[in-house]
Design an enzyme around this catalytic site. Sequence first.
Site: not given
Length: 243
Positions: A9, A61, A153
Amino acid sequence: MQRQFLITGASKGIGRACALNLAQQGFYCVVHYLSDKAGAEETLALIKEAGGQGTILQCDVAERAACAEVLTHYIEEHGAFYGVVCNAGITRDNAFPAMSGEEWDAVIHTDLDSFYNVLQPCIMPLIGLRQGGRIIAISSVSGLAGNRGQVNYAAAKAGLIGAVKSLAIELAKRKITVNAVAPGLIDTAMTKLDSLVLQQALQLIPFKRMGSPEEVAAVVGFLASDAASYVTRQVISVNGGMF
């Protein structure tokens, strides 16, 4: 031989800042991206402008088989990575009662499963270098303290911390350090907030400002360095004193 660092990233934000910091230390930086090829190429151009070296690498990923194929092929062609920064991540914020299965799965697959998907093909080649090594996962203040609207998250980022602490024990005898960095509110595209929400968030931060990607990268850079050879199994927060 120049030591290689994979930064997932790294087309923008914290990942880009980490790649630039590591390149300045003399690492050959492999700039990973998913869809933002232009951003990855810009990161690489900045690295080269500063006198560093690197290349770009594309894979998802969150897709285990495809990720393994790409990384295995790269390692066979160019040698093992000395270090990996597991930075790639997404958010799909929503109140938990309204959170869809897709919103849960997307975040878990990208932010947590990627720890396995990226590192599993890299670990044995890294051990084979017999040079030690560095693994750094980007967690979050949400993984330490939780956050409204981010159950998915927070779960993924907390899971990363557990994975880091466990893997650090397994790899210590190989002189491979494994640590996590937990950013707070950092000024990136992922954390763009409207002015009212931002002001409310800043009330929780003693420094009364957002952090910069470079401030996170500085900690990552330290953990990657030889100076951090006795630092492992740790979570270092970069959050302006939030808690």
